[in-house]
Write a protein that holds these residues in place. Sequence first.
Motif, PDB file in Angstrom:
ATOM      1  N   THR A   8       0.820  -1.122   0.204  1.00 21.01           N
ATOM      2  CA  THR A   8      -0.229  -0.122   0.228  1.00 21.01           C
ATOM      3  C   THR A   8       0.844   1.299   0.079  1.00 21.01           C
ATOM      4  N   VAL A   9       0.368   2.362  -0.431  1.00 20.34           N
ATOM      5  CA  VAL A   9       1.160   3.716  -0.156  1.00 20.34           C
ATOM      6  C   VAL A   9       1.523   3.915   1.066  1.00 20.34           C
ATOM      7  N   SER A  10       0.744   3.725   2.324  1.00 22.55           N
ATOM      8  CA  SER A  10       1.169   3.605   3.591  1.00 22.55           C
ATOM      9  C   SER A  10       2.443   3.074   4.249  1.00 22.55           C
ATOM     10  N   CYS A  11       2.517   1.642   3.504  1.00 26.27           N
ATOM     11  CA  CYS A  11       3.604   0.874   3.709  1.00 26.27           C
ATOM     12  C   CYS A  11       4.533   0.984   2.699  1.00 26.27           C
ATOM     13  N   SER A  12       4.826   1.684   1.728  1.00 24.29           N
ATOM     14  CA  SER A  12       5.474   1.754   0.677  1.00 24.29           C
ATOM     15  C   SER A  12       6.921   2.071   1.375  1.00 24.29           C
ATOM     16  N   GLU A  13       8.098   1.293   0.620  1.00 22.31           N
ATOM     17  CA  GLU A  13       9.297   1.349   0.683  1.00 22.31           C
ATOM     18  C   GLU A  13      10.183   2.235  -0.140  1.00 22.31           C
ATOM     19  N   LYS A  14       9.746   2.460  -1.347  1.00 22.60           N
ATOM     20  CA  LYS A  14      10.465   3.185  -2.386  1.00 22.60           C
ATOM     21  C   LYS A  14       9.235   3.791  -3.402  1.00 22.60           C
ATOM     22  N   ILE A  15       9.405   4.970  -3.602  1.00 19.81           N
ATOM     23  CA  ILE A  15       8.703   5.732  -4.739  1.00 19.81           C
ATOM     24  C   ILE A  15       9.338   6.254  -5.876  1.00 19.81           C
ATOM     25  N   ILE A  16       9.093   5.841  -7.147  1.00 20.32           N
ATOM     26  CA  ILE A  16       9.581   6.383  -8.311  1.00 20.32           C
ATOM     27  C   ILE A  16       8.870   7.165  -9.215  1.00 20.32           C
ATOM     28  N   VAL A  17       9.287   8.347  -9.114  1.00 18.49           N
ATOM     29  CA  VAL A  17       8.766   9.271 -10.029  1.00 18.49           C
ATOM     30  C   VAL A  17       9.130   9.329 -11.897  1.00 18.49           C
ATOM     31  N   VAL A  18       7.947   9.103 -12.618  1.00 20.33           N
ATOM     32  CA  VAL A  18       8.340   8.750 -14.047  1.00 20.33           C
ATOM     33  C   VAL A  18       7.308   9.536 -14.739  1.00 20.33           C
ATOM     34  N   VAL A  19       7.931  10.204 -15.942  1.00 21.82           N
ATOM     35  CA  VAL A  19       7.144  10.717 -16.673  1.00 21.82           C
ATOM     36  C   VAL A  19       7.708  10.533 -18.248  1.00 21.82           C
ATOM     37  N   GLU A  20       6.757  10.221 -19.126  1.00 27.39           N
ATOM     38  CA  GLU A  20       7.312   9.794 -20.475  1.00 27.39           C
ATOM     39  C   GLU A  20       8.101   8.456 -20.438  1.00 27.39           C
ATOM     40  N   ASN A  21       7.776   7.756 -19.373  1.00 28.65           N
ATOM     41  CA  ASN A  21       8.337   6.516 -19.297  1.00 28.65           C
ATOM     42  C   ASN A  21       9.895   6.595 -19.055  1.00 28.65           C
ATOM     43  N   THR A  22      10.355   7.946 -18.437  1.00 30.05           N
ATOM     44  CA  THR A  22      11.587   8.105 -17.996  1.00 30.05           C
ATOM     45  C   THR A  22      11.583   8.337 -16.523  1.00 30.05           C
ATOM     46  N   VAL A  23      12.593   7.900 -15.804  1.00 29.34           N
ATOM     47  CA  VAL A  23      12.703   7.857 -14.258  1.00 29.34           C
ATOM     48  C   VAL A  23      13.113   9.059 -14.155  1.00 29.34           C
ATOM     49  N   MET A  24      12.520   9.973 -13.174  1.00 26.97           N
ATOM     50  CA  MET A  24      12.989  11.144 -12.729  1.00 26.97           C
ATOM     51  C   MET A  24      13.546  11.333 -11.360  1.00 26.97           C
ATOM     52  N   PHE A  25      12.826  10.663 -10.635  1.00 25.49           N
ATOM     53  CA  PHE A  25      13.154  10.918  -9.007  1.00 25.49           C
ATOM     54  C   PHE A  25      12.975   9.607  -8.363  1.00 25.49           C
ATOM     55  N   SER A  26      13.507   9.365  -7.134  1.00 22.46           N
ATOM     56  CA  SER A  26      13.283   8.154  -6.422  1.00 22.46           C
ATOM     57  C   SER A  26      13.236   8.742  -4.939  1.00 22.46           C
ATOM     58  N   THR A  27      12.286   8.375  -4.186  1.00 20.08           N
ATOM     59  CA  THR A  27      12.206   8.779  -2.811  1.00 20.08           C
ATOM     60  C   THR A  27      11.121   8.034  -1.920  1.00 20.08           C
ATOM     61  N   ASP A  28      11.267   8.034  -0.740  1.00 20.58           N
ATOM     62  CA  ASP A  28      10.416   7.528   0.318  1.00 20.58           C
ATOM     63  C   ASP A  28       9.295   8.130   0.985  1.00 20.58           C
ATOM     64  N   ASN A  29       9.351   9.322   0.401  1.00 21.27           N
ATOM     65  CA  ASN A  29       8.404  10.364   0.924  1.00 21.27           C
ATOM     66  C   ASN A  29       7.118  10.457  -0.209  1.00 21.27           C
ATOM     67  N   PHE A  30       5.933  10.082   0.179  1.00 18.13           N
ATOM     68  CA  PHE A  30       5.074   9.904  -0.853  1.00 18.13           C
ATOM     69  C   PHE A  30       4.460  11.241  -1.058  1.00 18.13           C
ATOM     70  N   PHE A  31       4.375  12.236  -0.031  1.00 17.75           N
ATOM     71  CA  PHE A  31       3.956  13.609  -0.470  1.00 17.75           C
ATOM     72  C   PHE A  31       4.811  14.342  -1.261  1.00 17.75           C
ATOM     73  N   MET A  32       6.182  14.021  -0.895  1.00 16.25           N
ATOM     74  CA  MET A  32       7.208  14.629  -1.881  1.00 16.25           C
ATOM     75  C   MET A  32       7.112  14.101  -3.424  1.00 16.25           C
ATOM     76  N   ALA A  33       6.793  12.679  -3.460  1.00 15.84           N
ATOM     77  CA  ALA A  33       6.647  12.116  -4.852  1.00 15.84           C
ATOM     78  C   ALA A  33       5.237  12.935  -5.416  1.00 15.84           C
ATOM     79  N   MET A  34       4.181  12.602  -4.886  1.00 14.02           N
ATOM     80  CA  MET A  34       2.948  13.451  -5.272  1.00 14.02           C
ATOM     81  C   MET A  34       3.180  14.772  -5.786  1.00 14.02           C
ATOM     82  N   SER A  35       3.890  15.599  -4.948  1.00 11.63           N
ATOM     83  CA  SER A  35       4.127  16.901  -5.346  1.00 11.63           C
ATOM     84  C   SER A  35       5.145  16.880  -6.686  1.00 11.63           C
TER      85      SER A  35
END
Length: 314
Positions: free
Chosen positions: A227-254
């Motif tokens: 789940t989002v609450s139990c996430s260990e790693k979050i990767i931000v992607v756009v146009e199938n290109t990895v942009m960022f990696s974080t463990d902070n969901f609010f940072m990733a959604m921003s």
Amino acid sequence: MNALLIKVLPELAKDATLLQSSATFLEKLVVLKKEDFEHVEVGDLLEQFNLVQARRLLKATKSPKCLNVSCSSTESLSEDSGLSDNGTMQWVYDFHIPWKKCCPAMIETLTKQERPTAAQTKQLVHKIIEDVLKMLPTQMASCSLKIYKALKGNESPSVAAVVVRIKALCDVCGNKTPRGKEVFSLLSAYFKEDTNVLFKCYKDEFMMTEILQEIPPTPFLIVFGDTVSCSEKIIVVVENTVMFSTDNFFMAMSCVFCLYYIYNMSYPKNGEATLEFIQRYIAMINVPGTKSNKRRRFAGINHKVLKLGKLMKS
């Protein structure tokens, strides 16, 4: 000055750079308040505005009613939005692309009017978001709890089901963290949209190649965890290109939200109301128009976005 310009010339709201340059131009003319327009003629404005815009600006500011807008106002651009004058919105108009932080190679490429490489573009995106993220994740975390409180009593079956799931996650985690992090699933349920156009949970990071092929080209979160609450790693992607990696969901959604503006993308069909709510009531970007592709019968803010915004404030 920005609020006055948008009120009189709403087309400027579509281009933040043009809006800022127009405000700067008026400051150079020492037009600092609406009364100063009494000493300005149409010809003085033609360097920045076209003839029709210049005449509209002078006519409106010389009118007795004059729209009742202060040149230094940071108040909401739409009284119907229900947003209060808390000053948060001003960052949208004061923000500038940090060109000085770009590498010399990118500046040289742009000077030659050539297309930057993928690596140069990625670096610029990092620099732009770096400044925006000083405010937005904290604002998002704070608003998420207010959204949960506003929707937890909603009678919609889909919303009620998400609320039950969030309460169960709170019991499992032993804290109230899921009330904040899971709120975007709650928003999607309320707007009858699909969270899978914004983010999706995966268990196996080794399947990254396959994941990148199946996700949409729009800004997206690959969440590793049950789940989002139990996430260990979050990767931000756009146009199938990895942009960022974080463990902070609010940072990733921003980051995801910001990328819609940086890449000038329209909101996806099954996530447009959720993103418009984030835009207007969390990021406080309350400008005329919408980034939605959907044609509405009546122009303006999505009525469910407006309703939830007022409910959250109450």
